[in-house]
Design a protein around this motif. Structure first.
Motif, PDB file in Angstrom:
ATOM      1  N   LEU A 127       0.837  -1.197   0.000  1.00 19.76           N
ATOM      2  CA  LEU A 127       0.000   0.000   0.000  1.00 19.76           C
ATOM      3  C   LEU A 127       0.876   1.252   0.000  1.00 19.76           C
ATOM      4  O   LEU A 127       1.959   1.250   0.594  1.00 19.76           O
TER       5      LEU A 127
ATOM      6  N   LYS B  85       0.735   6.757   2.881  1.00 16.18           N
ATOM      7  CA  LYS B  85      -0.369   7.440   3.573  1.00 16.18           C
ATOM      8  C   LYS B  85      -1.590   6.532   3.708  1.00 16.18           C
ATOM      9  O   LYS B  85      -2.290   6.578   4.720  1.00 16.18           O
ATOM     10  N   VAL B  86      -1.839   5.704   2.720  1.00 24.20           N
ATOM     11  CA  VAL B  86      -2.966   4.765   2.791  1.00 24.20           C
ATOM     12  C   VAL B  86      -2.723   3.771   3.922  1.00 24.20           C
ATOM     13  O   VAL B  86      -3.601   3.509   4.736  1.00 24.20           O
ATOM     14  N   ARG B  87      -1.515   3.236   3.973  1.00 23.03           N
ATOM     15  CA  ARG B  87      -1.161   2.276   5.028  1.00 23.03           C
ATOM     16  C   ARG B  87      -1.264   2.919   6.407  1.00 23.03           C
ATOM     17  O   ARG B  87      -1.829   2.350   7.329  1.00 23.03           O
TER      18      ARG B  87
ATOM     19  N   ALA C 250      -3.040   5.558   7.346  1.00 17.13           N
ATOM     20  CA  ALA C 250      -4.448   5.816   7.671  1.00 17.13           C
ATOM     21  C   ALA C 250      -5.135   4.525   8.110  1.00 17.13           C
ATOM     22  O   ALA C 250      -5.859   4.499   9.116  1.00 17.13           O
TER      23      ALA C 250
ATOM     24  N   TYR D 187     -11.778   9.276  11.499  1.00 13.60           N
ATOM     25  CA  TYR D 187     -11.262   9.871  10.272  1.00 13.60           C
ATOM     26  C   TYR D 187     -10.783  11.308  10.479  1.00 13.60           C
ATOM     27  O   TYR D 187      -9.779  11.723   9.898  1.00 13.60           O
TER      28      TYR D 187
ATOM     29  N   MET E  20     -10.162  12.775   2.054  1.00 15.92           N
ATOM     30  CA  MET E  20      -9.003  12.026   1.568  1.00 15.92           C
ATOM     31  C   MET E  20      -8.799  10.774   2.419  1.00 15.92           C
ATOM     32  O   MET E  20      -8.461   9.706   1.887  1.00 15.92           O
ATOM     33  N   VAL E  21      -9.022  10.886   3.709  1.00 10.63           N
ATOM     34  CA  VAL E  21      -8.898   9.716   4.592  1.00 10.63           C
ATOM     35  C   VAL E  21      -9.918   8.660   4.184  1.00 10.63           C
ATOM     36  O   VAL E  21      -9.601   7.465   4.145  1.00 10.63           O
TER      37      VAL E  21
ATOM     38  N   LYS F 151     -11.047   8.161   1.213  1.00  7.38           N
ATOM     39  CA  LYS F 151     -10.511   7.545  -0.002  1.00  7.38           C
ATOM     40  C   LYS F 151      -9.400   6.567   0.334  1.00  7.38           C
ATOM     41  O   LYS F 151      -9.325   5.476  -0.236  1.00  7.38           O
ATOM     42  N   TYR F 152      -8.522   6.967   1.258  1.00 10.64           N
ATOM     43  CA  TYR F 152      -7.443   6.075   1.681  1.00 10.64           C
ATOM     44  C   TYR F 152      -8.001   4.777   2.257  1.00 10.64           C
ATOM     45  O   TYR F 152      -7.525   3.685   1.953  1.00 10.64           O
TER      46      TYR F 152
ATOM     47  N   GLN G 258      -9.435   2.584  -0.406  1.00  7.69           N
ATOM     48  CA  GLN G 258      -8.343   1.964  -1.152  1.00  7.69           C
ATOM     49  C   GLN G 258      -7.739   0.800  -0.360  1.00  7.69           C
ATOM     50  O   GLN G 258      -7.481  -0.273  -0.907  1.00  7.69           O
ATOM     51  N   ALA G 259      -7.535   1.009   0.938  1.00 10.75           N
ATOM     52  CA  ALA G 259      -6.964  -0.046   1.788  1.00 10.75           C
ATOM     53  C   ALA G 259      -7.907  -1.242   1.883  1.00 10.75           C
ATOM     54  O   ALA G 259      -7.468  -2.394   1.796  1.00 10.75           O
TER      55      ALA G 259
END
Length: 169
Positions: A120, A123-125, A127, A138, A151-152, A154-155, A158-159
């Motif tokens: 990942l 930042k995604v990891r 979060a 969040y 954005m969080v 979205k992260y 994605q995760a």
């Protein structure tokens, strides 16, 4: 058409010429001759699995060191995860410990989770871990990462998608 890697004569020459050097290099990295011997063997096993003409290698030691370095990183990552698990286990009541087989399975699962998280973006990891391990909301995660709450979200999406995709594989 790909050429077979397993030309026994080429592999034998590579092994004979560089195995001793590789073991010594690994021993300096690890401080343990037994582990160095194991990783040297693993390096040559990796070469067997690759489709590459060994006689075309211009810098065989650099090639061997690159493969061995990847194995070292995996080895150290595994040790760190295993050590963290055993330290956490030592803080638990004895009944929680489980059999050696169960402990080995937990370590393997932790290694798979670590590998999944490593793929990942940072930042995604971060979060995801702040949410799942620290229980942060969040808004708090957004403040810590210096991004918007949107954005969080979205992260996290994605995760979660990444986790689902990895589990499906």
């Amino acid at each position: 058409m790909t050429t077979s890697v397993c030309d026994p004569e080429q592999l034998q020459r590579l092994y004979s010429a560089h195995h001793g050097w590789l073991r010594l290099w690994l021993r300096r990295q690890l401080g343990c001759s037994e582990q160095a011997a194991d990783l040297a063997q693993d390096t040559f096993l990796r070469i067997l699995a690759r489709e590459r003409e060994l006689n075309l290698l211009r810098e065989p030691r650099a090639y061997l060191a690159t493969i061995a370095r990847g194995l070292l990183i995996n080895h150290w990552r595994r040790q760190a995860i295993e050590r963290a698990y055993l330290e956490a286990l030592a803080r638990q009541p004895e009944a929680v410990a489980g059999s050696p087989q169960e402990q080995a399975e937990v370590v393997e699962t932790l290694l798979r989770v670590d590998a999944m998280l490593a793929r990942l973006p940072q930042k995604v990891r971060t979060a995801f871990l702040l949410s799942q391990l620290d229980g942060l909301g969040y808004a708090c995660i957004a403040e810590r990462l210096g991004v918007s709450e949107r954005m969080v979200k979205k992260y996290m999406a994605q995760a979660m998608l990444h986790c689902l995709t990895c589990c499906a594989e």
